[in-house]
Design a protein around this motif. Structure first.
Motif, PDB file in Angstrom:
ATOM      1  N   ALA A 194     -62.426 -28.450 -22.437  1.00 45.65           N
ATOM      2  CA  ALA A 194     -63.802 -28.214 -21.993  1.00 45.65           C
ATOM      3  C   ALA A 194     -64.105 -28.985 -20.714  1.00 45.65           C
ATOM      4  CB  ALA A 194     -64.788 -28.608 -23.099  1.00 45.65           C
ATOM      5  N   GLU A 252     -73.398 -31.289 -25.580  1.00 50.54           N
ATOM      6  CA  GLU A 252     -73.549 -30.692 -26.911  1.00 50.54           C
ATOM      7  C   GLU A 252     -72.207 -30.475 -27.606  1.00 50.54           C
ATOM      8  OE1 GLU A 252     -77.848 -28.483 -26.148  1.00 50.54           O
ATOM      9  OE2 GLU A 252     -76.039 -27.250 -26.245  1.00 50.54           O
ATOM     10  N   TYR A 253     -71.128 -30.432 -26.858  1.00 49.00           N
ATOM     11  CA  TYR A 253     -69.789 -30.356 -27.447  1.00 49.00           C
ATOM     12  C   TYR A 253     -69.257 -31.728 -27.856  1.00 49.00           C
ATOM     13  CZ  TYR A 253     -68.389 -25.489 -26.527  1.00 49.00           C
ATOM     14  OH  TYR A 253     -68.264 -24.132 -26.559  1.00 49.00           O
ATOM     15  N   MET A 308     -65.198 -19.759 -24.162  1.00 43.41           N
ATOM     16  CA  MET A 308     -65.859 -20.884 -24.819  1.00 43.41           C
ATOM     17  C   MET A 308     -66.950 -20.374 -25.752  1.00 43.41           C
ATOM     18  SD  MET A 308     -66.302 -23.563 -21.643  1.00 43.41           S
ATOM     19  CE  MET A 308     -66.873 -24.932 -22.667  1.00 43.41           C
ATOM     20  N   ILE A 365     -73.676 -28.310 -21.780  1.00 46.97           N
ATOM     21  CA  ILE A 365     -72.569 -27.830 -22.620  1.00 46.97           C
ATOM     22  C   ILE A 365     -71.677 -28.991 -23.036  1.00 46.97           C
ATOM     23  CG2 ILE A 365     -70.390 -26.536 -22.511  1.00 46.97           C
ATOM     24  CD1 ILE A 365     -71.927 -24.344 -21.009  1.00 46.97           C
ATOM     25  N   VAL A 417     -63.606 -25.037 -32.776  1.00 41.82           N
ATOM     26  CA  VAL A 417     -63.472 -26.151 -31.837  1.00 41.82           C
ATOM     27  C   VAL A 417     -62.815 -27.350 -32.506  1.00 41.82           C
ATOM     28  CG1 VAL A 417     -64.752 -27.812 -30.436  1.00 41.82           C
ATOM     29  CG2 VAL A 417     -65.432 -25.402 -30.445  1.00 41.82           C
ATOM     30  N   THR A 449     -72.623 -23.400 -27.830  1.00 48.49           N
ATOM     31  CA  THR A 449     -72.666 -24.724 -28.450  1.00 48.49           C
ATOM     32  C   THR A 449     -73.387 -24.658 -29.798  1.00 48.49           C
ATOM     33  OG1 THR A 449     -74.781 -25.433 -27.491  1.00 48.49           O
ATOM     34  CG2 THR A 449     -72.817 -25.739 -26.145  1.00 48.49           C
ATOM     35  N   LEU A 458     -69.819 -32.936 -35.547  1.00 50.12           N
ATOM     36  CA  LEU A 458     -69.638 -33.000 -34.095  1.00 50.12           C
ATOM     37  C   LEU A 458     -69.673 -34.440 -33.592  1.00 50.12           C
ATOM     38  CD1 LEU A 458     -71.866 -30.040 -32.825  1.00 50.12           C
ATOM     39  CD2 LEU A 458     -69.408 -30.280 -32.483  1.00 50.12           C
ATOM     40  N   TYR A 481     -59.389 -29.845 -27.485  1.00 48.83           N
ATOM     41  CA  TYR A 481     -60.459 -28.970 -27.014  1.00 48.83           C
ATOM     42  C   TYR A 481     -61.462 -29.719 -26.134  1.00 48.83           C
ATOM     43  CZ  TYR A 481     -63.702 -25.141 -26.777  1.00 48.83           C
ATOM     44  OH  TYR A 481     -64.482 -24.130 -26.300  1.00 48.83           O
ATOM     45  N   HIS A 482     -61.701 -30.971 -26.393  1.00 44.91           N
ATOM     46  CA  HIS A 482     -62.611 -31.745 -25.551  1.00 44.91           C
ATOM     47  C   HIS A 482     -62.081 -31.815 -24.116  1.00 44.91           C
ATOM     48  CE1 HIS A 482     -63.989 -33.589 -29.511  1.00 44.91           C
ATOM     49  NE2 HIS A 482     -65.091 -33.114 -28.973  1.00 44.91           N
ATOM     50  N   MET A 498     -68.072 -24.061 -34.471  1.00 44.19           N
ATOM     51  CA  MET A 498     -67.544 -25.415 -34.386  1.00 44.19           C
ATOM     52  C   MET A 498     -66.257 -25.583 -35.185  1.00 44.19           C
ATOM     53  SD  MET A 498     -69.071 -27.147 -32.199  1.00 44.19           S
ATOM     54  CE  MET A 498     -69.041 -25.562 -31.321  1.00 44.19           C
TER      55      MET A 498
END
Length: 537
Positions: free
Chosen positions: A24, A154-155, A236, A151, A260, A239, A12, A20-21, A257
């Protein structure tokens, strides 16, 4: 040799920025758009509510909200927000970020719509209904603060974490911008469709009865963007840090993950437990508000709460005081829009692009200091900027002043609020604390901020009803910002470090705790059964 959770977190932290970032950011940011829009759009329609529901023909003046009613309308949502931040912050650590995230969105959308549908046969019943729904609207908004920040933190990867969280928070600026734009557009349409004579010509119909639709449309519009993101918010995954560190399920964390990061993460659980059939203890030792917690994080929590508290006294006082600076809905909305466009929104995005280069600490220090200086100038030179009362019959309320200079200093204050503590006080609490307390501590910090906002709405606002009071209030807010500058020294820099390093959760990265048949805790060292790293991930 890394253990299971470290393998996931390393992926991560070192992941490249990908689609994806940004997805989010948009999903979480739309919630913040609604938060800001709903909290600040009420400023644009407050005077209209007074004209519509509190007109007294015997006074010979346009209707105006009584001070206590005006304070209640603007402050009740802040009270709800404070309660929501504490409740949903705690719930996010207990049930998980994802489960609670949907509840907050539904609450916001439903209550935003209900606010615009406030009903009643008298002015008191309409305003009472509006205050009721705005309290619960604030309650939902409050939950979005800790959950969106946590969130995203942590992503995010380690290199751009600050910018990603700041981008979510920057949607607050877009919400403020749209609050002014929507109010300006709707009021302009109604002015064109239902023209009216000035108050001096026709005191009764100078405020068109159709104006009752304006404030309702403005309040309800905020629900639309958030409602459009509901499906994606529910899709979603939880996390990985919550799943691994709080629930103790490293395999599921890796699986989530993998979706993600768009790559396979395979974790061999048997390596990390002495007996994989025995339950894993996901989290060790101390609890929230224990002596160990205060030893490790007490000063951090004091720093995040005090700086956010002091910042919001000044920030919300400035935003809400705009109603006392500009007359009527259209002119007020236009002023809000222009200031948001040239000062507020750029401040947020300066933070997004520079926070991972400069760091949180210097941005917050510079921001508080700049706000203090500019507000000191505004306060001491307020009469010079404002001017004197115009003669009767003039289209302006004040003459001989320097409004452009005033707006320049006012805009600079808001710019350095957002390229400064208004952004950093949101970001840092999402990074400082352990995963099992992260949402709760962010909620506590944010609630302290809303306590400051309530002081601004209920107390500071009482001083902005006249020129001398406004001058004293601005000078006092300058001192408040200087205190924020000093309390910033309690908050450490978090730039360039992993969340586990910042919170101290990496102190035993090579061990996993489990329970043997007798119920006693054992630790399995990752190096005890060394295998090639290629078999870990």
């Amino acid at each position: 040799m890394a253990d299971a959770r470290t393998a996931v977190f390393s992926e991560l932290d070192n992941a490249k920025t990908q689609l994806y970032h940004f997805k989010a950011i948009i999903i979480a940011g739309m919630g913040f758009f609604t938060d800001a829009y709903d909290l600040f759009c009420i400023t644009a329609v407050t005077k209209l509510l007074g004209r519509l529901y509190y007109f007294d023909p015997h006074t010979g003046k346009p209707g105006a909200l009584p001070k206590n009613v005006s304070n209640a309308i603007q402050g009740v949502a802040l009270c709800g927000t404070l309660a929501g931040q504490l409740f949903f912050g705690w719930l996010g650590d207990k049930l998980g970020r994802k489960k609670v995230y949907g509840i907050t969105l539904v609450t916001m959308v439903g209550c935003a719509l209900a606010s615009g549908l406030s009903f009643g046969s008298t002015s008191h019943s309409v305003i009472g209904c509006l205050c009721f729904f705005r309290f619960w609207l604030g309650f939902g908004i409050g939950g979005d603060y800790p959950l969106s920040a946590v969130i995203m933190s942590e992503y995010a990867n380690q290199k751009t974490r600050g910018g990603f969280i700041a981008a979510v928070f920057a949607m607050q600026g877009v919400g403020i911008l749209f609050a002014g734009a929507v109010a300006m557009l709707v009021s302009r349409i109604f002015l064109a469709a239902f023209p009216a004579d000035p108050f001096d010509v026709d005191p009764i119909y100078s405020t068109q009865p159709q104006g009752d639709f304006i404030w309702r449309i403005v309040l309800m519009f905020g629900a639309v963007p958030a409602a459009l993101t509901y499906y994606w918010r529910m899709k979603m995954p939880e996390t990985a840090r919550y799943t691994a560190l709080v629930q103790g399920d490293h395999k599921k964390a890796a699986s989530d993950m993998a979706k993600v990061l768009e790559k396979d993460l395979v974790i061999d659980e048997s390596r990390y437990n002495a007996n994989p059939n025995l339950p894993v203890t996901p989290q060790p030792s101390y609890g929230l508000f224990s002596s160990e917690f205060f030893r490790r994080h007490g000063l951090h929590l004091l720093g995040t709460t005090t700086t956010w508290f002091l910042l919001d006294i000044a920030f919300y006082s400035l935003q809400l005081a705009q109603k006392d600076i500009y007359p009527e809905v259209f002119k007020l909305s236009k002023a809000m829009f222009i200031i948001a466009l040239v000062a507020t929104v750029p401040g947020y995005w300066f933070t997004v692009f520079l926070i991972d280069k400069i760091g949180r600490f210097p941005i917050q220090l510079i921001g508080f200091l700049a706000m203090s200086i500019f507000m000191a100038v505004l306060g001491t030179r307020y009469q010079h900027f404002r001017g004197d009362n115009c003669p009767k019959g003039s289209r302006k309320e004040y003459c001989g002043g320097h409004p452009v200079t005033f707006i320049a200093f006012y805009g600079l204050t808001l710019f350095f609020a957002n390229f400064g503590p208004n952004s950093t006080t949101f970001i840092v609490p999402a990074e400082l604390f352990p995963a099992r307390f992260r949402s709760t501590c962010h909620g506590i910090s944010a609630a302290a901020g809303k306590a400051g906002a309530i002081i601004g709405a209920f107390w500071i606002q009482t001083y902005t009803q006249n020129d001398s009071g406004t001058k004293r209030a601005i000078i006092a807010l300058s001192v408040v910002n200087l205190l924020g500058f000093l309390f910033t020294f309690l908050v450490p820099e978090t730039k360039g470090r992993s969340l586990e390093e910042i919170s101290g959760e990496d102190q035993n990265p090579g061990g996993r705790q489990y329970q043997d048949q007798n119920g006693s805790d054992k630790t399995k060292r990752a190096g005890a059964d060394a295998v090639p790293e290629t078999q870990m991930v």
